[in-house]
Motif scaffolding. Structure first.
Motif, mmCIF file in Angstrom:
data_model
loop_
_atom_site.group_PDB
_atom_site.id
_atom_site.type_symbol
_atom_site.label_atom_id
_atom_site.label_comp_id
_atom_site.label_asym_id
_atom_site.label_seq_id
_atom_site.Cartn_x
_atom_site.Cartn_y
_atom_site.Cartn_z
ATOM 1 N N ARG A 83 0.835 -1.207 0.000
ATOM 2 C CA ARG A 83 0.000 0.000 0.000
ATOM 3 C C ARG A 83 0.867 1.252 0.000
ATOM 4 N NH1 ARG A 83 -3.463 -1.031 4.949
ATOM 5 N NH2 ARG A 83 -2.757 1.083 5.378
ATOM 6 N N LYS A 84 0.441 2.243 -0.767
ATOM 7 C CA LYS A 84 1.225 3.468 -0.906
ATOM 8 C C LYS A 84 1.382 4.229 0.405
ATOM 9 C CE LYS A 84 0.352 4.469 -5.806
ATOM 10 N NZ LYS A 84 -0.262 5.409 -6.763
ATOM 11 N N ASP A 85 0.373 4.158 1.282
ATOM 12 C CA ASP A 85 0.446 4.924 2.524
ATOM 13 C C ASP A 85 1.391 4.321 3.552
ATOM 14 O OD1 ASP A 85 -1.489 2.793 2.681
ATOM 15 O OD2 ASP A 85 -2.140 3.618 4.603
ATOM 16 N N LEU A 86 1.978 3.172 3.221
ATOM 17 C CA LEU A 86 2.902 2.516 4.146
ATOM 18 C C LEU A 86 4.363 2.772 3.799
ATOM 19 C CD1 LEU A 86 1.107 -0.942 4.482
ATOM 20 C CD2 LEU A 86 0.899 1.063 5.983
ATOM 21 N N ALA A 91 13.865 9.142 -4.542
ATOM 22 C CA ALA A 91 14.261 9.406 -5.921
ATOM 23 C C ALA A 91 14.275 8.109 -6.723
ATOM 24 C CB ALA A 91 15.636 10.065 -5.955
ATOM 25 N N GLY A 92 13.913 8.205 -7.982
ATOM 26 C CA GLY A 92 13.930 7.031 -8.848
ATOM 27 C C GLY A 92 12.849 6.036 -8.461
ATOM 28 N N SER A 93 13.210 4.769 -8.407
ATOM 29 C CA SER A 93 12.233 3.707 -8.126
ATOM 30 C C SER A 93 12.288 3.210 -6.692
ATOM 31 C CB SER A 93 12.471 2.530 -9.087
ATOM 32 O OG SER A 93 13.769 1.992 -8.885
ATOM 33 N N SER A 94 13.055 3.857 -5.843
ATOM 34 C CA SER A 94 13.216 3.411 -4.452
ATOM 35 C C SER A 94 12.160 4.027 -3.545
ATOM 36 C CB SER A 94 14.606 3.767 -3.933
ATOM 37 O OG SER A 94 15.602 3.087 -4.656
ATOM 38 N N ALA A 95 11.823 3.296 -2.480
ATOM 39 C CA ALA A 95 10.906 3.785 -1.462
ATOM 40 C C ALA A 95 11.280 3.156 -0.129
ATOM 41 C CB ALA A 95 9.464 3.465 -1.822
ATOM 42 N N GLU A 96 10.974 3.866 0.955
ATOM 43 C CA GLU A 96 11.322 3.377 2.292
ATOM 44 C C GLU A 96 10.068 3.045 3.079
ATOM 45 O OE1 GLU A 96 13.647 4.900 6.353
ATOM 46 O OE2 GLU A 96 13.963 5.921 4.439
ATOM 47 N N ILE A 97 10.077 1.912 3.771
ATOM 48 C CA ILE A 97 8.969 1.520 4.637
ATOM 49 C C ILE A 97 8.910 2.477 5.828
ATOM 50 C CG2 ILE A 97 7.964 -0.323 6.019
ATOM 51 C CD1 ILE A 97 8.158 -0.976 3.035
ATOM 52 N N VAL A 123 14.249 -0.642 2.495
ATOM 53 C CA VAL A 123 14.073 -0.006 1.183
ATOM 54 C C VAL A 123 13.513 -1.025 0.198
ATOM 55 C CG1 VAL A 123 15.249 1.096 -0.769
ATOM 56 C CG2 VAL A 123 15.888 1.689 1.579
ATOM 57 N N VAL A 124 12.493 -0.613 -0.545
ATOM 58 C CA VAL A 124 11.906 -1.477 -1.571
ATOM 59 C C VAL A 124 12.067 -0.801 -2.927
ATOM 60 C CG1 VAL A 124 10.262 -2.519 0.012
ATOM 61 C CG2 VAL A 124 9.609 -0.466 -1.247
ATOM 62 N N ASN A 125 12.001 -1.619 -3.978
ATOM 63 C CA ASN A 125 12.135 -1.117 -5.341
ATOM 64 C C ASN A 125 10.793 -1.196 -6.060
ATOM 65 O OD1 ASN A 125 14.985 -0.635 -5.212
ATOM 66 N ND2 ASN A 125 15.295 -2.846 -5.316
ATOM 67 N N ILE A 126 10.298 -0.049 -6.495
ATOM 68 C CA ILE A 126 8.990 0.039 -7.145
ATOM 69 C C ILE A 126 9.101 -0.379 -8.609
ATOM 70 C CG2 ILE A 126 7.131 1.598 -7.830
ATOM 71 C CD1 ILE A 126 7.864 3.295 -5.352
ATOM 72 N N VAL A 127 8.154 -1.223 -9.031
ATOM 73 C CA VAL A 127 8.116 -1.699 -10.416
ATOM 74 C C VAL A 127 7.051 -0.961 -11.218
ATOM 75 C CG1 VAL A 127 7.670 -3.711 -11.886
ATOM 76 C CG2 VAL A 127 8.969 -3.979 -9.764
ATOM 77 N N ALA A 128 5.873 -0.755 -10.590
ATOM 78 C CA ALA A 128 4.779 -0.112 -11.314
ATOM 79 C C ALA A 128 3.772 0.473 -10.327
ATOM 80 C CB ALA A 128 4.088 -1.105 -12.245
ATOM 81 N N ASP A 129 2.958 1.422 -10.821
ATOM 82 C CA ASP A 129 1.881 2.013 -10.041
ATOM 83 C C ASP A 129 0.643 1.141 -10.191
ATOM 84 O OD1 ASP A 129 -0.492 3.827 -9.507
ATOM 85 O OD2 ASP A 129 1.148 5.184 -9.008
ATOM 86 N N TYR A 249 39.911 -3.186 6.433
ATOM 87 C CA TYR A 249 38.456 -3.097 6.530
ATOM 88 C C TYR A 249 38.022 -1.665 6.841
ATOM 89 C CZ TYR A 249 37.547 -8.155 6.834
ATOM 90 O OH TYR A 249 37.416 -9.491 6.589
ATOM 91 N N PRO A 250 37.513 -0.912 5.894
ATOM 92 C CA PRO A 250 36.883 0.357 6.236
ATOM 93 C C PRO A 250 35.485 0.108 6.804
ATOM 94 C CG PRO A 250 36.827 0.015 3.872
ATOM 95 C CD PRO A 250 37.561 -1.160 4.451
ATOM 96 N N LEU A 251 34.893 1.128 7.353
ATOM 97 C CA LEU A 251 33.580 1.030 7.971
ATOM 98 C C LEU A 251 32.600 1.931 7.238
ATOM 99 C CD1 LEU A 251 31.771 0.227 10.518
ATOM 100 C CD2 LEU A 251 32.538 2.410 11.461
ATOM 101 N N ILE A 252 31.397 1.420 6.969
ATOM 102 C CA ILE A 252 30.343 2.236 6.359
ATOM 103 C C ILE A 252 29.235 2.427 7.391
ATOM 104 C CG2 ILE A 252 28.623 2.425 4.537
ATOM 105 C CD1 ILE A 252 30.373 0.689 2.781
ATOM 106 N N GLU A 253 28.943 3.690 7.706
ATOM 107 C CA GLU A 253 27.783 4.008 8.531
ATOM 108 C C GLU A 253 26.588 4.070 7.585
ATOM 109 O OE1 GLU A 253 28.268 6.702 11.954
ATOM 110 O OE2 GLU A 253 30.173 7.228 11.021
ATOM 111 N N VAL A 254 25.738 3.062 7.652
ATOM 112 C CA VAL A 254 24.709 2.834 6.640
ATOM 113 C C VAL A 254 23.571 3.859 6.740
ATOM 114 C CG1 VAL A 254 23.050 1.180 5.736
ATOM 115 C CG2 VAL A 254 25.261 0.389 6.619
ATOM 116 N N LYS A 255 23.229 4.421 5.580
ATOM 117 C CA LYS A 255 22.088 5.334 5.489
ATOM 118 C C LYS A 255 20.954 4.733 4.659
ATOM 119 C CE LYS A 255 24.953 9.491 5.894
ATOM 120 N NZ LYS A 255 25.405 10.743 5.218
ATOM 121 N N LYS A 256 21.317 3.831 3.737
ATOM 122 C CA LYS A 256 20.310 3.263 2.843
ATOM 123 C C LYS A 256 20.760 1.883 2.372
ATOM 124 C CE LYS A 256 17.934 4.399 -1.504
ATOM 125 N NZ LYS A 256 17.844 5.403 -2.591
ATOM 126 N N ILE A 257 19.813 0.936 2.310
ATOM 127 C CA ILE A 257 20.093 -0.408 1.817
ATOM 128 C C ILE A 257 19.070 -0.760 0.747
ATOM 129 C CG2 ILE A 257 20.488 -2.819 2.417
ATOM 130 C CD1 ILE A 257 20.730 -2.022 5.301
#
Length: 261
Positions: A83-86, A91-97, A123-129, A249-257
């Motif tokens: 559902r869109k309200d969730l 930007a692009g085809s990405s969306a966050e829960i 993070v989810v990837n949108i395919v279509a509306d 080993y460098p470290l990444i402070e994660v902002k998006k997956i």
């Protein structure tokens, strides 16, 4: 209780006890589909809705068994709707829960079978509306069922594990992270690779790393529950890079997956 009733009760108890023991002893494996046009269903019955079809030679991740059925992770092209309200579209085809725990459904309606679940921040990837819904790529916790007789174990050797690299001590990591935070856009990186569980890190018994195609590894600093969704899957990690002097080993402070096929 009559002797007949006692025998039936005992038989049922043995039947269900054996089923539970079998489930607990099950070891996940990579399976190969042996025929074309095989249904992957939303439940372990022949009357349950079909999620998608698998073809001969297709590879499936078999996670559990229930009597004559295997529970599998659904393929990347399986229909999935949210559902869109969730979610919050980016930007692009990405969306966050944006809700704590949501259902992913087979069709764009509330009465459709639930085939997966996602958590807040994923993070989810949108395919279509699809009206009040979005069709998305299946999330990592999307599952279906396939009959055992159409799946055989794949015994081919998997890819070799990358050679372990030196790991920084907890003291050195804490010292590095105690500095001034980077400004917007500074040391921002995006790495694609396989997310894997890691050992003790920041006093946590389990954390994660990502291994890119060249075998280079990065520690990941993020919520463990979120990272667990991507265990042993290809993903794109975006965040701030922290280089630890003297270590590979460098470290990444994660902002998006983002999940990748």
């Amino acid at each position: 209780m009559s002797l007949k009733a006692l025998i039936i009760t005992s038989a049922l108890l043995i039947f269900f006890t054996c089923g539970i023991c079998s489930a607990e002893d099950f070891t996940p494996f990579k399976g190969i589909v042996t025929s074309d046009g095989i249904h992957i269903r939303s439940d372990s019955t022949v009357s349950s809705p079909v999620i998608c079809d698998a073809g001969k030679g297709d590879s499936l991740e078999v996670l559990a068994e229930l009597y004559e059925w295997y529970k599998v992770r659904v393929p990347g092209d399986a229909p999935s709707f949210v559902r869109k309200d969730l979610i919050a579209k980016e930007a692009g085809s990405s969306a966050e829960i944006i809700k704590e725990r949501i259902n992913i459904r087979l069709e764009p309606n509330e009465s459709s079978p639930i085939i997966g679940r996602a958590i807040k921040g994923e993070v989810v990837n949108i395919v279509a509306d699809a009206g009040a819904w979005y069709k998305i790529k299946p999330v990592t916790k999307s599952f279906g069922w396939i009959h055992k007789r159409f799946v055989q174990k794949d015994n081919s050797p998997g890819p070799a594990e990358p050679k372990p690299l030196p790991q920084p001590s907890e003291k050195e990591i804490r010292k590095e992270l105690s500095g001034t935070p980077e400004g917007p856009g500074e040391n921002s990186v995006s790495v694609e690779g396989i997310v894997r569980p890691q050992g003790i890190f920041f006093n946590r018994k389990t954390t994660h790393k990502i291994v890119d195609r060249s075998g280079k590894e990065y520690f990941l600093r993020c919520d463990k529950q979120t990272l667990n969704q991507f265990n042993n899957y290809r993903a794109r990690i975006t965040g701030t890079l922290r280089t630890l002097p003297g270590y590979a080993y460098p470290l990444i402070e994660v902002k998006k997956i983002e999940y990748l096929e």
